[in-house]
Design an enzyme around this catalytic site. Structure first.
Site, PDB file in Angstrom:
ATOM      1  N   ASP A  79      39.971  39.429  49.807  1.00  0.00           N
ATOM      2  CA  ASP A  79      40.310  40.302  48.673  1.00  0.00           C
ATOM      3  C   ASP A  79      41.293  41.416  49.036  1.00  0.00           C
ATOM      4  O   ASP A  79      41.719  42.164  48.154  1.00  0.00           O
ATOM      5  CB  ASP A  79      39.038  40.999  48.138  1.00  0.00           C
TER       6      ASP A  79
ATOM      7  N   LYS B 148      38.214  47.258  42.281  1.00  0.00           N
ATOM      8  CA  LYS B 148      38.745  46.171  41.429  1.00  0.00           C
ATOM      9  C   LYS B 148      37.590  45.561  40.660  1.00  0.00           C
ATOM     10  O   LYS B 148      36.416  45.670  41.060  1.00  0.00           O
ATOM     11  CB  LYS B 148      39.462  45.099  42.251  1.00  0.00           C
TER      12      LYS B 148
END
Ligand code: C5P
Length: 278
Positions: free
Chosen positions: A135, A11
Site C-alpha cells: 500500500d 486512506k
C-alpha cells in the site's frame, strides 16, 4: 537544526476486489484508493544520532516499524550519510485498514528526499517504496488512484467529488495477512472493477470490500459492531482495507451527529499532503 513537519494522511478503499491468489502468496486486487483528512504528524530534524519518539507506545520499535524501515531504505538507495530525529504524533488508528503505517513510510521517504536536497525523483521514491509494503506506493499518487497487482501498481485518477463520510472502528484491530488468508475466492461476486470504477465518476458509486467476510470470519464480533453502527443512524457502506474500520454515511443527511466526518484529500503536484480546515 531546523525542524520539518510533514502530514501523513490515512486512506480508505472505496471498493476492493480480490481477484486471485498468486504463487508468491499475495493476492491480486483491484481497488479504488482515496486519501482522507485524518493525519499523523511527522517531525524531522537532522541530528547527531538517530532518535525516534511517538505518542503511541504500542508502535513497534523493531524492524516492523515502517518509518525506521523507510529511513534504512532511503539510506541504502541514496548512499547518503546522515542522522535524523523523528517525532511522530499518531492519530490514524493502527490495524484499521486505513494505511497509517504505509502512509508514514511514504511520508518519511518524501520528507528525507526534500530535506536532503532531492537526490531522488518522486518516481524513484515510489518504486523503492514497493519494498516496504503493497500500500505504500499509493501515497505518492495525488490522493485518488486505482491500485492493482498486490496494490503496488498505481493508476492516478482525477479527484473525486468530495463526500461526507464517517469512519467507525471497534477497539480491536485485525492483521492483514490473517484476513487475506481467510478469503474464500469461490464465494466472491464476480464484479468488473472497471465498471465499478466508472460508477464512482458517474455518481453511481457501489461501495464493497471482498475482504469483509474474511474479516468477519476472523473476528465474528465485527458483524455485531456493524449492526451497532447502523442502529446509530448510519449506513455502513463497506469495510476499508483489511479492517477493522468501516466507511459510513448518514442515513438521513439532515440529521445532526456529534461524530466528526472525514473528507477526501488530494495533494498538489510538487507538494506533499497538507492539512486544510474544512
Ligand atoms: O504488502 P504487505 O506487507 O502490506 O502485505 C502483508 C501481507 O498481507 C502479505 O504478506 C500477504 O500475506 C497479505 N497480502 C496479500 N495480498 C495483497 C496484499 C497483502 O495476500 N494484495
Amino acid at each position: 537544526m531546523e525542524k520539518h513537519v510533514f502530514y501523513s494522511p490515512a486512506k480508505i478503499n472505496l471498493f476492493l476486489r480480490v481477484l486471485n491468489k498468486r504463487d508468491d502468496g499475495y493476492h491480486n486486487i483491484a481497488s479504488l484508493f482515496q486519501a482522507v483528512d485524518v493525519f499523523d504528524t511527522l517531525e524531522f530534524q537532522l541530528s547527531e544520532i538517530d532518535f525516534f519518539t511517538c505518542n503511541d507506545s504500542d508502535l513497534p520499535m523493531d524492524s516492523s516499524n515502517l518509518i525506521l524501515r523507510a529511513l534504512d531504505l532511503f539510506r541504502r538507495k541514496t548512499q547518503l550519510k546522515f542522522n535524523v530525529s523523528v517525532t511522530v504524533d499518531k492519530l490514524i488508528p493502527t490495524k484499521a485498514g486505513m494505511g497509517g503505517g504505509s502512509s508514514n513510510a511514504a511520508t518519511t521517504l518524501w520528507a528525507l528526499n526534500q530535506i536532503l536536497g532531492k537526490p531522488a525523483t518522486t518516481a524513484e521514491l515510489m518504486r523503492w517504496s514497493e519494498e516496504l509494503g503493497s500500500d505504500v506506493p499509493f501515497f505518492f499518487s495525488h490522493g485518488t488512484a486505482m491500485c492493482t497487482g498486490r496494490g503496488e501498481i498505481v493508476d492516478e485518477l482525477p479527484p473525486l467529488m468530495d463526500r461526507t463520510l464517517w469512519l467507525f472502528k471497534p477497539a480491536k484491530g485485525l492483521s492483514t495477512p490473517e484476513v487475506f488468508a481467510n478469503v474464500d475466492l469461490n464465494t466472491l461476486v464476480d464484479r468488473d472493477p472497471e465498471l465499478i470504477l466508472q460508477g464512482f465518476f458517474n455518481n453511481k458509486p457501489v461501495f464493497f470490500n471482498d475482504l469483509e467476510e474474511a474479516a468477519m470470519k476472523v473476528m465474528p464480533a465485527l458483524r455485531e459492531f456493524k449492526e451497532k453502527v447502523q442502529n446509530m443512524g448510519f449506513n455502513v457502506l463497506c469495510m476499508t482495507g483489511s479492517g477493522t474500520a468501516f466507511i459510513c454515511d448518514l442515513r438521513n443527511p439532515e440529521d445532526e451527529t456529534i461524530y466528526p466526518p472525514v473528507h477526501y484529500v488530494n495533494r498538489e503536484s510538487d507538494g506533499w499532503y497538507i492539512k486544510v480546515d474544512v
